[in-house]
Design an enzyme around this catalytic site. Structure first.
Site, PDB file in Angstrom:
ATOM      1  N   ARG A 242       0.864  -1.180   0.000  1.00  0.00           N
ATOM      2  CA  ARG A 242       0.000   0.000   0.000  1.00  0.00           C
ATOM      3  C   ARG A 242       0.898   1.227   0.000  1.00  0.00           C
ATOM      4  NH1 ARG A 242      -3.354  -2.674  -1.801  1.00  0.00           N
ATOM      5  NH2 ARG A 242      -5.415  -3.194  -0.978  1.00  0.00           N
ATOM      6  N   GLU A 271      -3.213   7.650  -4.020  1.00  0.00           N
ATOM      7  CA  GLU A 271      -3.462   7.254  -5.410  1.00  0.00           C
ATOM      8  C   GLU A 271      -4.933   7.440  -5.776  1.00  0.00           C
ATOM      9  OE1 GLU A 271      -2.070   3.095  -4.845  1.00  0.00           O
ATOM     10  OE2 GLU A 271      -4.057   2.470  -5.526  1.00  0.00           O
ATOM     11  N   HIS A 289      -1.163   0.392  -9.982  1.00  0.00           N
ATOM     12  CA  HIS A 289      -1.830  -0.594  -9.114  1.00  0.00           C
ATOM     13  C   HIS A 289      -2.346  -1.801  -9.919  1.00  0.00           C
ATOM     14  CE1 HIS A 289      -4.033  -1.000  -4.995  1.00  0.00           C
ATOM     15  NE2 HIS A 289      -3.789  -2.188  -5.508  1.00  0.00           N
TER      16      HIS A 289
HETATM   17  C1  8YV Z   1      -6.832  -5.242  -5.877  1.00  0.00           C
HETATM   18  C2  8YV Z   1      -5.092  -5.230  -4.033  1.00  0.00           C
HETATM   19  O1  8YV Z   1      -6.923  -5.136  -7.234  1.00  0.00           O
HETATM   20  O2  8YV Z   1      -6.332  -7.100  -3.318  1.00  0.00           O
HETATM   21  C3  8YV Z   1      -5.694  -6.113  -3.005  1.00  0.00           C
HETATM   22  O3  8YV Z   1      -5.500  -5.822  -1.811  1.00  0.00           O
HETATM   23  O4  8YV Z   1      -4.335  -4.399  -3.731  1.00  0.00           O
HETATM   24  C4  8YV Z   1      -5.404  -5.321  -5.503  1.00  0.00           C
HETATM   25  O5  8YV Z   1      -4.807  -6.462  -5.993  1.00  0.00           O
HETATM   26  C5  8YV Z   1      -7.598  -4.139  -5.250  1.00  0.00           C
HETATM   27  O6  8YV Z   1      -7.317  -3.948  -3.920  1.00  0.00           O
HETATM   28  C6  8YV Z   1      -9.068  -4.418  -5.406  1.00  0.00           C
HETATM   29  O7  8YV Z   1      -9.834  -3.961  -4.343  1.00  0.00           O
END
Ligand code: 8YV
Length: 323
Positions: A242, A271, A289
């Site tokens: 993150r 972001e 992302h």
């Molecule tokens: C997702 C991610 O696409 O799953 C997670 O925590 O960071 C990503 O792979 C995104 O968060 C979808 O909510």
């Protein structure tokens, strides 16, 4: 029997949207816009299930809505830092996530960023696209060798171990890690991974540092200026966790002053409004992302959400219940 009402906050791959409609009365966000707090509050009032993603901030304010109809937040994603779990629990809302199905694809993106940053791939592509490439030369865009270098992992959960597997067996990289809650020894041994007593030890010893800890209040700016200063001058930082795990301003300074050699980032503080200074730096590889962004994984994530919310409305404990 009437079907529970579900709101999907962002567009999902078509097979998942079709499957969800078999058992739920579904509303889709047709134009896929990121939802506002007001829209999320309305959703919590109007739907039995809300199926959010990382772009939906479900904080205590949003979750305080009255009257509350929503009984489950079936999160599409493994990370749930955008959901105030304590507030959800206090309101009696179940929260689920989608672990496992995105492990390999996210680790692949971390490895991709490691290679891109080490081998200056973004700079190379920019050179070609700008029309400025005049041909091969012995000293053009020299990067850092990857094979055999030490990879340090911050957090040693599923995604970190998948990254370690690729790095260790594919690139002969010795593995170090720091995790305050390490996994069972049987998961560490096959990777010949060495646990470190502190985060600082990993930062000092590794040639590449990859972040695989959750986004949380505790991990906010875990990697700050003083910790970046501990890294080797030739070291490279990879973040697919993150954005706010890293103090982005401090990272920009470290990249600008070459305190570290480079970084590869998939996530950013605030972001999609990343700090514009990143765009002025050549020694950072930037992705939007994309961790889990493959057809296979995004379909598996949607199906996993459906499995969780279906179990919930069948009166069972969902497989991926977080609270
Ligand atoms: C997702 C991610 O696409 O799953 C997670 O925590 O960071 C990503 O792979 C995104 O968060 C979808 O909510």
């Amino acid at each position: 029997m009437t079907k529970p009402k579900a709101l999907v906050t962002r567009r999902w791959p078509e097979p998942c949207e079709a499957k969800l409609q078999e058992s739920f009365e579904v509303t889709f966000n047709r134009d896929d816009h990121p939802m506002t707090s007001a829209e999320l509050r309305e959703a919590l009032r109007d739907y039995d299930a809300v199926l959010p993603t990382v772009t939906d901030t479900l904080d205590a304010g949003v979750l305080s809505v009255e009257p509350l109809r929503c009984k489950i937040l079936g999160n599409f994603g493994v990370g749930y830092n955008h959901i105030d779990l304590a507030a959800a629990k206090a309101r009696g809302i179940t929260v689920t996530n989608t672990p496992e199905v995105l492990t390999d694809c996210t680790a692949d993106i971390a490895m991709l960023l490691l290679l891109m940053a080490a081998r200056r791939a973004s700079e190379g592509e920019r050179l070609i696209r700008s029309g400025g490439w005049t041909g091969w030369s012995p000293t053009q865009l020299l990067g850092t060798k990857v094979t055999g270098k030490t990879l340090g992992l911050i957090g040693f959960g599923r995604i970190a171990r998948a990254m370690a597997t690729k790095a260790h067996f594919g690139f002969g990289m010795p593995i170090l890690f720091y995790d305050p809650h390490p996994p069972a020894q049987a998961l560490i041994d096959p990777l010949s991974a060495r646990p470190c007593a502190s985060l600082e030890e990993v930062l000092k010893e590794a040639d590449f540092v990859a972040l695989h800890c959750p986004g949380s209040r505790e991990n906010h700016h875990l990697i700050d200026g003083p910790r970046l200063a501990l890294m080797k001058p030739g070291a490279i930082l990879i973040n697919t966790a993150r954005g706010d795990v890293v103090d982005n301003r401090a990272l920009i300074e470290a990249l600008r002053n070459r305190t570290i050699a480079a970084a590869g980032l998939d996530v950013y503080e605030g972001e999609p409004n990343l700090d514009p200074a990143f765009l002025t730096l050549d020694n950072v590889a930037l992705l939007p992302h994309l961790g889990s962004a493959t057809w296979e994984t995004r379909i598996a994530m949607g199906m996993r959400v459906i499995e969780n919310v279906t179990a919930f409305f069948d009166g069972l404990t969902p497989r991926d219940k977080v609270v």
